[in-house]
Design a protein around this motif. Sequence first.
Motif, PDB file in Angstrom:
ATOM      1  N   LYS A   5      -2.082  50.874 107.417  1.00  0.00           N
ATOM      2  CA  LYS A   5      -1.199  50.346 106.380  1.00  0.00           C
ATOM      3  C   LYS A   5      -0.911  51.457 105.368  1.00  0.00           C
ATOM      4  O   LYS A   5      -1.806  52.215 104.995  1.00  0.00           O
ATOM      5  CB  LYS A   5      -1.869  49.155 105.698  1.00  0.00           C
ATOM      6  CG  LYS A   5      -0.976  48.427 104.724  1.00  0.00           C
ATOM      7  CD  LYS A   5      -1.567  47.087 104.359  1.00  0.00           C
ATOM      8  CE  LYS A   5      -0.807  46.348 103.284  1.00  0.00           C
ATOM      9  NZ  LYS A   5       0.607  46.457 103.250  1.00  0.00           N
ATOM     10  N   THR A   7      -0.050  53.250 101.810  1.00  0.00           N
ATOM     11  CA  THR A   7      -0.483  53.074 100.427  1.00  0.00           C
ATOM     12  C   THR A   7       0.489  53.826  99.523  1.00  0.00           C
ATOM     13  O   THR A   7       1.208  54.716  99.985  1.00  0.00           O
ATOM     14  CB  THR A   7      -1.903  53.622 100.201  1.00  0.00           C
ATOM     15  OG1 THR A   7      -1.860  55.054 100.273  1.00  0.00           O
ATOM     16  CG2 THR A   7      -2.888  53.056 101.215  1.00  0.00           C
ATOM     17  N   ARG A   9      -0.147  56.145  97.635  1.00  0.00           N
ATOM     18  CA  ARG A   9      -0.474  57.578  97.677  1.00  0.00           C
ATOM     19  C   ARG A   9       0.278  58.318  98.789  1.00  0.00           C
ATOM     20  O   ARG A   9       0.372  59.538  98.764  1.00  0.00           O
ATOM     21  CB  ARG A   9      -1.975  57.776  97.868  1.00  0.00           C
ATOM     22  CG  ARG A   9      -2.811  57.388  96.674  1.00  0.00           C
ATOM     23  CD  ARG A   9      -4.279  57.768  96.882  1.00  0.00           C
ATOM     24  NE  ARG A   9      -4.748  57.452  98.224  1.00  0.00           N
ATOM     25  CZ  ARG A   9      -5.445  56.373  98.548  1.00  0.00           C
ATOM     26  NH1 ARG A   9      -5.774  55.497  97.625  1.00  0.00           N
ATOM     27  NH2 ARG A   9      -5.845  56.173  99.791  1.00  0.00           N
ATOM     28  N   ARG A  50       6.947  53.677  97.471  1.00  0.00           N
ATOM     29  CA  ARG A  50       5.861  52.982  96.772  1.00  0.00           C
ATOM     30  C   ARG A  50       6.123  51.472  96.745  1.00  0.00           C
ATOM     31  O   ARG A  50       5.213  50.675  96.934  1.00  0.00           O
ATOM     32  CB  ARG A  50       5.686  53.522  95.356  1.00  0.00           C
ATOM     33  CG  ARG A  50       4.940  54.828  95.299  1.00  0.00           C
ATOM     34  CD  ARG A  50       4.659  55.296  93.865  1.00  0.00           C
ATOM     35  NE  ARG A  50       4.388  56.701  93.879  1.00  0.00           N
ATOM     36  CZ  ARG A  50       5.285  57.667  93.696  1.00  0.00           C
ATOM     37  NH1 ARG A  50       6.548  57.365  93.428  1.00  0.00           N
ATOM     38  NH2 ARG A  50       4.947  58.938  93.754  1.00  0.00           N
ATOM     39  N   ALA A  53       5.348  50.123 100.183  1.00  0.00           N
ATOM     40  CA  ALA A  53       3.901  50.117 100.431  1.00  0.00           C
ATOM     41  C   ALA A  53       3.201  49.011  99.645  1.00  0.00           C
ATOM     42  O   ALA A  53       2.186  48.479 100.089  1.00  0.00           O
ATOM     43  CB  ALA A  53       3.299  51.477 100.085  1.00  0.00           C
ATOM     44  N   GLU A  54       3.737  48.671  98.492  1.00  0.00           N
ATOM     45  CA  GLU A  54       3.111  47.661  97.633  1.00  0.00           C
ATOM     46  C   GLU A  54       3.626  46.248  97.893  1.00  0.00           C
ATOM     47  O   GLU A  54       3.092  45.299  97.325  1.00  0.00           O
ATOM     48  CB  GLU A  54       3.324  48.024  96.163  1.00  0.00           C
ATOM     49  CG  GLU A  54       2.572  49.283  95.766  1.00  0.00           C
ATOM     50  CD  GLU A  54       2.919  49.777  94.364  1.00  0.00           C
ATOM     51  OE1 GLU A  54       4.007  49.426  93.841  1.00  0.00           O
ATOM     52  OE2 GLU A  54       2.103  50.517  93.811  1.00  0.00           O
TER      53      GLU A  54
END
Length: 165
Positions: A5, A7, A9, A50, A53-54
């Motif tokens: 998955k 992230t 980062r 981001r 990913a979130e």
Amino acid sequence: MKIRKATPRDAEPASLVLRRSISELCVRDHENDPLILQSWLTNKTPEKFREWAEAAEDFCCVAVGDQGAILGVAYLARSGEIRLNYVSPDARFQGVSGALIAAIEAEAMRWGLTRLFLKSTATAHRFYLERGYRDEGAPETDRLRDSIYPMAKPLDYRGRLGNKA
């Protein structure tokens, strides 16, 4: 290679993979036309990655090589739409896209989805056909690209992937 998955980062290297893949591997689709290329790259930024990913309701994953480099990126919306599947030019023809699609399909089955769908580029069309996706109608055209192929793959009621459209 490992699929995991994504992230937040991962944003910088993943967005670079997306941009390089589009710029270097999808030339058949954008023909190096700056307007078309820019339209594809507009949302392939670290900030947008981001968000992907979130997104708790969706599934964004990355393929990571033995040395920790991101080799590919894929994104599945909860609706069953595959929105991304891109591989680094440095990892082309090494099974990265296939591994990402397998991870997407496995996640879709965990969610209980009965069908996956996507809009393929001309560059990726054969890749999806070889994995059991089928065309859904005639190729579409938009103002910036020649052909966009609506495709789908059913998932059967037992949670296994179907090969018939």
